[in-house]
Design an enzyme around this catalytic site. Sequence first.
Site, PDB file in Angstrom:
ATOM      1  N   ARG A 152       0.803  -1.224   0.000  1.00  0.00           N
ATOM      2  CA  ARG A 152       0.000   0.000   0.000  1.00  0.00           C
ATOM      3  C   ARG A 152       0.839   1.279   0.000  1.00  0.00           C
ATOM      4  NH1 ARG A 152      -3.398  -2.449   4.968  1.00  0.00           N
ATOM      5  NH2 ARG A 152      -1.599  -3.848   4.990  1.00  0.00           N
ATOM      6  N   ASN A 191      39.667  24.583  -6.210  1.00  0.00           N
ATOM      7  CA  ASN A 191      40.196  23.335  -5.640  1.00  0.00           C
ATOM      8  C   ASN A 191      40.205  22.174  -6.632  1.00  0.00           C
ATOM      9  OD1 ASN A 191      37.359  23.356  -5.592  1.00  0.00           O
ATOM     10  ND2 ASN A 191      37.311  21.785  -4.008  1.00  0.00           N
TER      11      ASN A 191
HETATM   12  C1  UD1 Z   1      -1.426  -7.344  11.179  1.00  0.00           C
HETATM   13  C2  UD1 Z   1      -2.289  -8.385  11.918  1.00  0.00           C
HETATM   14  C3  UD1 Z   1      -3.557  -7.720  12.383  1.00  0.00           C
HETATM   15  C4  UD1 Z   1      -3.219  -6.531  13.289  1.00  0.00           C
HETATM   16  C5  UD1 Z   1      -2.260  -5.554  12.576  1.00  0.00           C
HETATM   17  C6  UD1 Z   1      -1.753  -4.517  13.566  1.00  0.00           C
HETATM   18  C7  UD1 Z   1      -1.817 -10.517  10.769  1.00  0.00           C
HETATM   19  C8  UD1 Z   1      -2.308 -11.546   9.817  1.00  0.00           C
HETATM   20  N1  UD1 Z   1      -2.598  -9.463  10.989  1.00  0.00           N
HETATM   21  O1  UD1 Z   1      -2.151  -6.924  10.031  1.00  0.00           O
HETATM   22  O2  UD1 Z   1      -4.340  -8.649  13.115  1.00  0.00           O
HETATM   23  O3  UD1 Z   1      -4.402  -5.842  13.655  1.00  0.00           O
HETATM   24  O4  UD1 Z   1      -1.106  -6.267  12.072  1.00  0.00           O
HETATM   25  O5  UD1 Z   1      -0.927  -3.568  12.956  1.00  0.00           O
HETATM   26  O6  UD1 Z   1      -0.757 -10.703  11.343  1.00  0.00           O
HETATM   27  N2  UD1 Z   1       5.316  -9.412   7.647  1.00  0.00           N
HETATM   28  C9  UD1 Z   1       6.339 -10.304   7.476  1.00  0.00           C
HETATM   29  N3  UD1 Z   1       6.145 -11.391   6.673  1.00  0.00           N
HETATM   30  C10 UD1 Z   1       4.969 -11.625   6.046  1.00  0.00           C
HETATM   31  C11 UD1 Z   1       3.919 -10.709   6.229  1.00  0.00           C
HETATM   32  C12 UD1 Z   1       4.118  -9.621   7.047  1.00  0.00           C
HETATM   33  O7  UD1 Z   1       7.434 -10.136   8.030  1.00  0.00           O
HETATM   34  O8  UD1 Z   1       4.886 -12.637   5.337  1.00  0.00           O
HETATM   35  C13 UD1 Z   1       5.528  -8.227   8.497  1.00  0.00           C
HETATM   36  C14 UD1 Z   1       5.322  -6.923   7.764  1.00  0.00           C
HETATM   37  O9  UD1 Z   1       6.557  -6.472   7.235  1.00  0.00           O
HETATM   38  C15 UD1 Z   1       4.795  -5.997   8.840  1.00  0.00           C
HETATM   39  C16 UD1 Z   1       4.131  -6.934   9.838  1.00  0.00           C
HETATM   40  O10 UD1 Z   1       4.594  -8.225   9.536  1.00  0.00           O
HETATM   41  O11 UD1 Z   1       5.827  -5.290   9.500  1.00  0.00           O
HETATM   42  C17 UD1 Z   1       2.604  -6.880   9.735  1.00  0.00           C
HETATM   43  O12 UD1 Z   1       2.227  -7.189   8.404  1.00  0.00           O
HETATM   44  P1  UD1 Z   1       1.079  -6.389   7.661  1.00  0.00           P
HETATM   45  O13 UD1 Z   1       0.930  -6.959   6.317  1.00  0.00           O
HETATM   46  O14 UD1 Z   1       1.280  -4.944   7.800  1.00  0.00           O
HETATM   47  O15 UD1 Z   1      -0.180  -6.864   8.539  1.00  0.00           O
HETATM   48  P2  UD1 Z   1      -1.523  -6.082   8.794  1.00  0.00           P
HETATM   49  O16 UD1 Z   1      -2.419  -6.267   7.622  1.00  0.00           O
HETATM   50  O17 UD1 Z   1      -1.242  -4.694   9.221  1.00  0.00           O
HETATM   51 CA    CA Z   2       0.518  -3.380   9.362  1.00  0.00          CA
END
Ligand code: UD1
Ligand code: CA
Length: 464
Positions: free
Chosen positions: A20, A390
């Site tokens: 996003r 320079n």
């Molecule tokens: C996630 C949570 C959600 C919570 C929210 C809070 C899950 C499935 N959902 O959603 O319940 O309310 O955070 O902010 O966990 N990442 C990895 N590997 C992956 C996917 C993600 O390292 O395969 C990392 C991302 O870089 C990020 C974090 O995990 O820093 C969260 O991932 P993101 O995709 O932002 O999850 P949300 O949709 O925000």
């Molecule tokens: Ca997130």
Amino acid sequence: MRHKKKPFCVLVLAAGKGTRMYSKTPKVLQSMLEEPLLYYPLSAITKSGFNDIAVMVGFSGETVEAWLSQVFPDVKVLWQKEQLGTGHAAKLAQNWWSEYENVMILPGDTPLITSDTIRIFAEKHISGGGCSFLSFELENPYGYGRVIREGTTVRIVEQNDASDEEKKCREVNSGMYIFNTGILASVIDKIQCENIQKEYYLPDALLLIQNAGGSVDAVKVEDPSEFLGVNDPRQLAEAAAVMRGRILDRWMLSGVKCMDPLSTWIGPKAVLAEDVIIEPSVQIWGTSYIGAGSRIGSFTTLRDAELEENVTIVGSVRIKGSKIGRDSSVGPFVFIRDKAVLADDVHVGRFVEIKNSTVSSGAKVPHLSYIGDAEIGRKTNIGAGTITCNYDGEKKNRTIIGDNCFIGSDTMLVAPVVVGSNSTTAAGSVITEDVPEGALGVARARQKNIEGWYLRKKNIRGGN
Ligand code: UD1
Ligand code: CA
């Protein structure tokens, strides 16, 4: 004999692309107050006293790893080549967290989390047990996983998978958990990816733990501002605004006079002493340090700049990676960069650029000069329009000017060149050879006056 496990470790999830953000830069390296997003949770964790930290990298992982090795060299880097979800990321770190009794897992994209919250959460969990996670309430919970409490069980359903009824739930998952590693190990392989995103969700571990008879403690926090997740540029700006306010409050409460907090930007690493005055529209980034009693004029940007006590920055100045000694004054319209060092009581004025040079105490560069790769002695005065030439087209050469010199206006110093102490150059000179101590260097054409020129010109043209 099995060796005793260490008590606590922290895993930061930072492998996601950040779709996003619509950017080539991975989300956790997006800049917030001129530091990568990931800087914030990592500095909060370190500040809370935990030293066993790992970061899961993936998308653009080499860049994240390179940054980590510079800024947080003690943090372990783990790899998730394919981002199959937060549950998958936690699984890939299992060899590492198995060495510990408990693992805190938190996302790398929640920069507002504080060290106090991390410490208190860890203390609560350790006295509690199995698994705990932090939740909070939001007016608009869109995008977050919803915390669904049914009887004694609690589960999390993601935005995309939630029913209309579940979407109405305003209690959301912070993404911050602490697991007893034995309990997490017993369920981690059972997480499925049967959901809209076809991802392995770490929050699914919670229900699995309860189904296996374990307990899950959902700790609801009152102030949700710490858990703002940064998923798009709008949330990035929102988080930056909160962080900016916190930083300003911190410095104002320790004596910094900030004339217009609304137009002042200070990065998280900068340090300001007491009684610094900041005029409107100032930016202070990187590891800048501002000594006591200094005043920073409007439209100034400081980056990794070190200002000693009582420095006056008049305004519209840029200083990058350079030092300014006490009681010096700089500006307006000055650019000082690349390891320039100004000693105490130096004056640099209007439209001057100084690069990779040292200016000794009491020296003055008052107007319209370029000083590059030079050494300027004590109490030397550099006349208006002086330039150190320079660069010869291939390499940079040094100009050395002694103490008490008077460099006439518009002198071109063709480097490499040495001007001895107590010497003078005549205005408009192009100095290509060394000037010995105490001498006057003149290097310009002699003036010739042609008498009666005006009248002759008129006659030639046949004027009347
Ligand atoms: C996630 C949570 C959600 C919570 C929210 C809070 C899950 C499935 N959902 O959603 O319940 O309310 O955070 O902010 O966990 N990442 C990895 N590997 C992956 C996917 C993600 O390292 O395969 C990392 C991302 O870089 C990020 C974090 O995990 O820093 C969260 O991932 P993101 O995709 O932002 O999850 P949300 O949709 O925000
Ligand atoms: Ca997130």
